[in-house]
Design an enzyme around this catalytic site. Structure first.
Site, short mmCIF file in Angstrom:
data_model
loop_
_atom_site.label_atom_id
_atom_site.label_comp_id
_atom_site.label_asym_id
_atom_site.label_seq_id
_atom_site.Cartn_x
_atom_site.Cartn_y
_atom_site.Cartn_z
N THR A 134 6.83 -15.97 7.14
CA THR A 134 8.28 -15.90 6.96
C THR A 134 8.71 -16.91 5.90
O THR A 134 8.41 -18.10 6.01
CB THR A 134 9.01 -16.20 8.28
OG1 THR A 134 8.59 -15.26 9.27
CG2 THR A 134 10.51 -16.10 8.10
N THR A 165 -12.94 -1.82 -0.10
CA THR A 165 -13.69 -0.80 0.62
C THR A 165 -15.11 -1.25 0.89
O THR A 165 -15.81 -1.72 -0.01
CB THR A 165 -13.72 0.51 -0.19
OG1 THR A 165 -12.38 0.95 -0.43
CG2 THR A 165 -14.47 1.59 0.56
N HIS A 188 -2.09 -4.26 -1.28
CA HIS A 188 -1.92 -4.05 -2.71
C HIS A 188 -1.23 -5.29 -3.28
O HIS A 188 0.00 -5.42 -3.23
CB HIS A 188 -1.06 -2.81 -2.99
CG HIS A 188 -1.66 -1.56 -2.42
ND1 HIS A 188 -0.96 -0.38 -2.28
CD2 HIS A 188 -2.91 -1.29 -1.96
CE1 HIS A 188 -1.74 0.54 -1.76
NE2 HIS A 188 -2.93 0.02 -1.55
N CYS A 241 -6.90 -5.22 -0.33
CA CYS A 241 -7.55 -4.12 0.36
C CYS A 241 -8.81 -3.71 -0.40
O CYS A 241 -8.73 -3.24 -1.55
CB CYS A 241 -6.59 -2.93 0.47
SG CYS A 241 -7.29 -1.51 1.34
N ALA A 247 -13.10 -3.98 -8.71
CA ALA A 247 -12.79 -3.37 -10.00
C ALA A 247 -12.22 -4.43 -10.95
O ALA A 247 -11.65 -5.44 -10.51
CB ALA A 247 -11.78 -2.24 -9.80
N SER A 281 -11.61 0.11 5.19
CA SER A 281 -10.84 -0.85 4.41
C SER A 281 -10.75 -2.18 5.15
O SER A 281 -10.43 -2.21 6.34
CB SER A 281 -9.44 -0.32 4.14
OG SER A 281 -9.48 0.83 3.33
N PHE A 310 -2.14 -2.88 7.05
CA PHE A 310 -2.50 -4.11 7.73
C PHE A 310 -1.25 -4.75 8.30
O PHE A 310 -0.12 -4.35 7.99
CB PHE A 310 -3.19 -5.07 6.74
CG PHE A 310 -4.38 -4.46 6.04
CD1 PHE A 310 -5.65 -4.53 6.59
CD2 PHE A 310 -4.22 -3.80 4.83
CE1 PHE A 310 -6.73 -3.95 5.95
CE2 PHE A 310 -5.29 -3.21 4.18
CZ PHE A 310 -6.56 -3.29 4.74
#
Length: 278
Positions: free
Chosen positions: A218, A119, A173, A117, A135, A110, A70
Protein backbone atom coordinates in the site's frame (compact mmCIF):
# COMPACT_ATOMS: atom_id res chain seq x y z
CA UNK A 1 15.91 -21.56 4.94
CA UNK A 2 18.99 -23.74 4.50
CA UNK A 3 20.20 -23.77 0.93
CA UNK A 4 23.13 -25.94 -0.09
CA UNK A 5 25.75 -24.35 -2.36
CA UNK A 6 26.44 -25.79 -5.82
CA UNK A 7 28.69 -24.71 -8.64
CA UNK A 8 26.64 -22.94 -11.33
CA UNK A 9 27.82 -25.02 -14.26
CA UNK A 10 27.42 -28.34 -12.46
CA UNK A 11 23.83 -27.40 -11.58
CA UNK A 12 23.10 -26.74 -15.22
CA UNK A 13 24.61 -30.07 -16.30
CA UNK A 14 22.66 -31.89 -13.61
CA UNK A 15 19.44 -30.24 -14.74
CA UNK A 16 19.99 -31.27 -18.33
CA UNK A 17 21.54 -34.69 -17.59
CA UNK A 18 18.71 -37.10 -18.27
CA UNK A 19 15.28 -36.99 -19.83
CA UNK A 20 13.77 -38.73 -16.80
CA UNK A 21 14.96 -36.31 -14.13
CA UNK A 22 13.56 -33.26 -15.90
CA UNK A 23 10.29 -33.38 -17.82
CA UNK A 24 10.57 -31.87 -21.30
CA UNK A 25 8.15 -30.62 -23.89
CA UNK A 26 8.80 -32.64 -27.05
CA UNK A 27 8.42 -29.61 -29.30
CA UNK A 28 11.02 -27.54 -27.41
CA UNK A 29 14.22 -28.89 -28.95
CA UNK A 30 16.16 -25.85 -27.76
CA UNK A 31 15.93 -27.21 -24.18
CA UNK A 32 18.38 -30.00 -24.89
CA UNK A 33 21.55 -30.41 -22.84
CA UNK A 34 23.49 -27.13 -22.66
CA UNK A 35 26.28 -25.53 -20.66
CA UNK A 36 25.35 -22.11 -19.31
CA UNK A 37 27.87 -19.30 -19.39
CA UNK A 38 27.80 -17.38 -16.10
CA UNK A 39 28.62 -13.85 -17.30
CA UNK A 40 26.61 -12.56 -20.27
CA UNK A 41 27.80 -9.68 -22.40
CA UNK A 42 25.28 -6.84 -22.12
CA UNK A 43 25.71 -5.99 -25.79
CA UNK A 44 24.16 -9.34 -26.65
CA UNK A 45 21.19 -8.72 -24.39
CA UNK A 46 20.45 -5.21 -25.57
CA UNK A 47 21.18 -5.66 -29.26
CA UNK A 48 18.55 -3.83 -31.35
CA UNK A 49 15.76 -5.69 -33.03
CA UNK A 50 16.39 -6.35 -36.72
CA UNK A 51 13.56 -5.03 -38.94
CA UNK A 52 11.77 -7.65 -40.98
CA UNK A 53 12.37 -7.69 -44.72
CA UNK A 54 9.44 -6.32 -46.77
CA UNK A 55 9.33 -9.71 -48.52
CA UNK A 56 8.58 -11.57 -45.32
CA UNK A 57 5.06 -12.41 -44.24
CA UNK A 58 3.58 -9.61 -42.09
CA UNK A 59 3.46 -10.38 -38.39
CA UNK A 60 0.12 -11.17 -36.80
CA UNK A 61 -0.63 -9.00 -33.79
CA UNK A 62 -2.83 -10.09 -30.93
CA UNK A 63 -4.45 -8.28 -28.05
CA UNK A 64 -2.58 -8.58 -24.77
CA UNK A 65 -4.23 -11.35 -22.75
CA UNK A 66 -4.01 -12.05 -19.04
CA UNK A 67 -2.80 -15.65 -18.98
CA UNK A 68 -1.78 -15.72 -15.31
CA UNK A 69 -2.74 -13.77 -12.24
CA UNK A 70 -0.97 -13.25 -8.92
CA UNK A 71 -1.90 -11.67 -5.61
CA UNK A 72 1.42 -10.09 -4.63
CA UNK A 73 1.66 -12.26 -1.53
CA UNK A 74 5.16 -13.75 -1.71
CA UNK A 75 5.20 -17.49 -1.04
CA UNK A 76 8.91 -18.05 -0.77
CA UNK A 77 12.34 -16.49 -1.20
CA UNK A 78 14.30 -18.59 -3.66
CA UNK A 79 17.99 -18.47 -4.54
CA UNK A 80 19.45 -18.02 -8.01
CA UNK A 81 21.70 -20.97 -8.76
CA UNK A 82 22.70 -19.88 -12.25
CA UNK A 83 22.06 -17.02 -14.67
CA UNK A 84 23.51 -16.77 -18.16
CA UNK A 85 23.48 -17.69 -21.85
CA UNK A 86 23.60 -21.25 -23.08
CA UNK A 87 26.42 -22.29 -25.40
CA UNK A 88 24.49 -21.04 -28.45
CA UNK A 89 24.61 -17.51 -27.09
CA UNK A 90 20.93 -17.05 -27.95
CA UNK A 91 19.03 -18.43 -24.94
CA UNK A 92 19.39 -16.57 -21.63
CA UNK A 93 18.27 -18.83 -18.78
CA UNK A 94 17.95 -18.73 -15.00
CA UNK A 95 17.93 -21.65 -12.54
CA UNK A 96 16.33 -21.06 -9.13
CA UNK A 97 16.34 -23.19 -5.97
CA UNK A 98 12.84 -23.14 -4.46
CA UNK A 99 11.40 -26.04 -2.40
CA UNK A 100 7.94 -24.53 -1.86
CA UNK A 101 6.80 -23.38 -5.30
CA UNK A 102 7.89 -26.68 -6.89
CA UNK A 103 5.48 -28.76 -4.84
CA UNK A 104 2.91 -28.93 -7.66
CA UNK A 105 4.80 -27.44 -10.60
CA UNK A 106 4.24 -28.42 -14.22
CA UNK A 107 6.01 -27.47 -17.41
CA UNK A 108 4.60 -24.22 -18.75
CA UNK A 109 3.44 -23.00 -15.34
CA UNK A 110 3.82 -19.31 -14.53
CA UNK A 111 5.87 -18.21 -11.54
CA UNK A 112 6.42 -14.57 -10.59
CA UNK A 113 10.12 -13.92 -9.92
CA UNK A 114 10.51 -10.52 -8.24
CA UNK A 115 7.15 -9.69 -9.75
CA UNK A 116 8.03 -10.78 -13.29
CA UNK A 117 5.80 -13.49 -14.74
CA UNK A 118 8.10 -16.22 -16.13
CA UNK A 119 7.42 -19.65 -17.59
CA UNK A 120 8.85 -22.87 -16.17
CA UNK A 121 10.76 -24.63 -18.97
CA UNK A 122 12.43 -27.38 -16.93
CA UNK A 123 12.48 -28.51 -13.29
CA UNK A 124 14.16 -31.02 -11.03
CA UNK A 125 12.09 -31.99 -7.94
CA UNK A 126 15.03 -33.81 -6.32
CA UNK A 127 17.16 -30.67 -6.35
CA UNK A 128 14.16 -28.36 -5.80
CA UNK A 129 15.17 -26.30 -8.80
CA UNK A 130 13.41 -24.92 -11.83
CA UNK A 131 14.56 -23.19 -14.98
CA UNK A 132 13.05 -20.21 -16.82
CA UNK A 133 14.05 -18.38 -19.98
CA UNK A 134 14.49 -14.60 -20.05
CA UNK A 135 13.71 -12.68 -23.23
CA UNK A 136 15.81 -9.60 -24.14
CA UNK A 137 12.82 -7.30 -23.56
CA UNK A 138 12.35 -8.76 -20.07
CA UNK A 139 15.96 -7.99 -19.23
CA UNK A 140 15.63 -4.46 -20.62
CA UNK A 141 12.41 -3.75 -18.74
CA UNK A 142 13.12 -5.26 -15.33
CA UNK A 143 15.79 -5.39 -12.64
CA UNK A 144 16.42 -9.10 -13.25
CA UNK A 145 19.57 -8.22 -15.22
CA UNK A 146 21.13 -7.16 -11.90
CA UNK A 147 20.75 -10.64 -10.41
CA UNK A 148 23.70 -12.99 -10.07
CA UNK A 149 24.43 -16.43 -8.68
CA UNK A 150 23.38 -16.45 -5.02
CA UNK A 151 20.84 -13.61 -5.32
CA UNK A 152 17.61 -14.06 -3.36
CA UNK A 153 14.33 -13.50 -5.20
CA UNK A 154 10.63 -13.29 -4.33
CA UNK A 155 8.58 -16.17 -5.71
CA UNK A 156 4.83 -16.62 -6.14
CA UNK A 157 2.87 -19.19 -8.13
CA UNK A 158 -0.07 -18.10 -10.26
CA UNK A 159 -3.31 -18.14 -8.29
CA UNK A 160 -5.99 -20.81 -8.55
CA UNK A 161 -9.74 -20.03 -8.49
CA UNK A 162 -9.85 -21.27 -4.89
CA UNK A 163 -6.96 -19.07 -3.68
CA UNK A 164 -7.65 -16.36 -1.08
CA UNK A 165 -7.11 -12.92 -2.59
CA UNK A 166 -4.73 -11.60 0.07
CA UNK A 167 -3.25 -8.78 -1.99
CA UNK A 168 -4.48 -7.25 -5.26
CA UNK A 169 -4.62 -8.27 -8.92
CA UNK A 170 -1.00 -8.56 -10.10
CA UNK A 171 -0.32 -9.65 -13.69
CA UNK A 172 3.43 -10.07 -13.42
CA UNK A 173 3.82 -7.59 -16.30
CA UNK A 174 6.43 -5.18 -14.96
CA UNK A 175 5.77 -1.57 -15.99
CA UNK A 176 9.30 -0.42 -15.20
CA UNK A 177 11.77 -0.06 -12.39
CA UNK A 178 12.37 2.28 -9.50
CA UNK A 179 15.42 3.03 -7.37
CA UNK A 180 15.48 2.83 -3.58
CA UNK A 181 16.46 6.29 -2.28
CA UNK A 182 15.95 5.82 1.46
CA UNK A 183 15.33 3.11 4.06
CA UNK A 184 14.45 4.39 7.53
CA UNK A 185 13.40 2.25 10.52
CA UNK A 186 10.60 3.33 12.84
CA UNK A 187 10.29 0.94 15.75
CA UNK A 188 10.25 -2.54 14.21
CA UNK A 189 8.80 -1.21 10.93
CA UNK A 190 10.74 0.06 7.92
CA UNK A 191 9.96 3.08 5.73
CA UNK A 192 11.16 2.78 2.14
CA UNK A 193 11.12 5.55 -0.47
CA UNK A 194 11.42 4.74 -4.17
CA UNK A 195 12.13 7.08 -7.08
CA UNK A 196 10.67 6.24 -10.48
CA UNK A 197 9.82 7.84 -13.81
CA UNK A 198 6.91 10.28 -14.29
CA UNK A 199 5.31 7.78 -16.69
CA UNK A 200 4.93 5.31 -13.82
CA UNK A 201 4.44 7.79 -10.98
CA UNK A 202 1.24 9.17 -12.56
CA UNK A 203 -0.46 5.84 -11.84
CA UNK A 204 0.60 5.76 -8.17
CA UNK A 205 -1.80 7.22 -5.61
CA UNK A 206 -1.75 7.44 -1.80
CA UNK A 207 -3.42 4.42 -0.17
CA UNK A 208 -3.41 2.69 -3.56
CA UNK A 209 -1.93 -0.69 -4.47
CA UNK A 210 1.45 -1.23 -6.06
CA UNK A 211 3.55 -4.35 -6.63
CA UNK A 212 7.22 -3.83 -5.70
CA UNK A 213 9.38 -6.79 -6.71
CA UNK A 214 6.12 -8.71 -6.86
CA UNK A 215 5.04 -7.78 -3.33
CA UNK A 216 1.57 -6.26 -2.96
CA UNK A 217 2.02 -3.07 -0.95
CA UNK A 218 0.00 0.00 0.00
CA UNK A 219 1.40 3.37 -1.05
CA UNK A 220 1.55 5.78 1.91
CA UNK A 221 2.51 9.03 0.18
CA UNK A 222 3.44 10.30 -3.28
CA UNK A 223 6.11 13.00 -3.64
CA UNK A 224 5.48 14.45 -7.10
CA UNK A 225 8.31 17.01 -7.01
CA UNK A 226 10.82 14.30 -6.03
CA UNK A 227 9.25 11.74 -8.41
CA UNK A 228 9.06 9.37 -5.43
CA UNK A 229 6.59 7.38 -3.38
CA UNK A 230 6.98 5.55 -0.09
CA UNK A 231 5.56 2.59 1.78
CA UNK A 232 6.05 0.88 5.14
CA UNK A 233 6.98 -2.72 5.83
CA UNK A 234 5.94 -4.29 9.12
CA UNK A 235 8.35 -6.67 10.85
CA UNK A 236 6.64 -9.83 9.58
CA UNK A 237 6.76 -8.71 5.94
CA UNK A 238 10.42 -7.72 6.26
CA UNK A 239 11.28 -11.33 7.08
CA UNK A 240 9.40 -12.76 4.09
CA UNK A 241 10.50 -10.64 1.11
CA UNK A 242 13.74 -9.47 -0.50
CA UNK A 243 13.21 -5.69 -0.42
CA UNK A 244 14.79 -5.14 3.05
CA UNK A 245 17.87 -7.05 1.85
CA UNK A 246 18.49 -4.49 -0.88
CA UNK A 247 20.56 -1.35 -0.51
CA UNK A 248 19.97 2.29 -1.34
CA UNK A 249 20.58 2.78 -5.04
CA UNK A 250 19.40 -0.70 -6.08
CA UNK A 251 16.52 -1.20 -8.50
CA UNK A 252 13.12 -2.71 -7.79
CA UNK A 253 10.51 -3.92 -10.28
CA UNK A 254 7.26 -1.95 -10.29
CA UNK A 255 3.81 -2.91 -11.51
CA UNK A 256 1.10 -0.32 -10.96
CA UNK A 257 -2.55 -1.10 -10.35
CA UNK A 258 -4.04 -2.14 -13.71
CA UNK A 259 -7.25 -0.21 -12.95
CA UNK A 260 -5.34 3.07 -13.25
CA UNK A 261 -4.03 2.10 -16.68
CA UNK A 262 -7.50 1.23 -17.92
CA UNK A 263 -8.87 4.56 -16.69
CA UNK A 264 -6.12 6.50 -18.46
CA UNK A 265 -6.72 4.56 -21.67
CA UNK A 266 -10.45 5.30 -21.61
CA UNK A 267 -9.85 9.00 -20.96
CA UNK A 268 -7.17 9.35 -23.66
CA UNK A 269 -9.35 7.74 -26.34
CA UNK A 270 -12.28 10.07 -25.65
CA UNK A 271 -14.48 7.22 -24.47
CA UNK A 272 -15.87 9.22 -21.54
CA UNK A 273 -16.72 12.20 -23.75
CA UNK A 274 -18.52 9.92 -26.20
CA UNK A 275 -20.62 8.56 -23.34
CA UNK A 276 -21.51 12.09 -22.18
CA UNK A 277 -22.60 13.12 -25.67
CA UNK A 278 -25.19 10.36 -25.97
Amino acid sequence: MAISSLAGVSVSKTLMKTSTSIPRLPTHNHLRSTNLKPKPHLALIFRPNTPKSPTTTPATYHRTQIKSLFTGIVEEMGQVRHLGFDESGQSFDMIIHSPTVLQDVNLGDSIAVNGTCLTVTEFDPQRSEFKVGLAPETLRKTSLIELEKGSVVNLERAVKPSTRMGGHFVQGHVDGTGVIVSMEPEGDSLWIKVKTSPEILKFIVPKGFIAVDGTSLTVVKVFDEEECFNFMLVEYTQQKIVIPLKKIGQKVNLEVDILGKYVERLLSTGFVDSIKSR
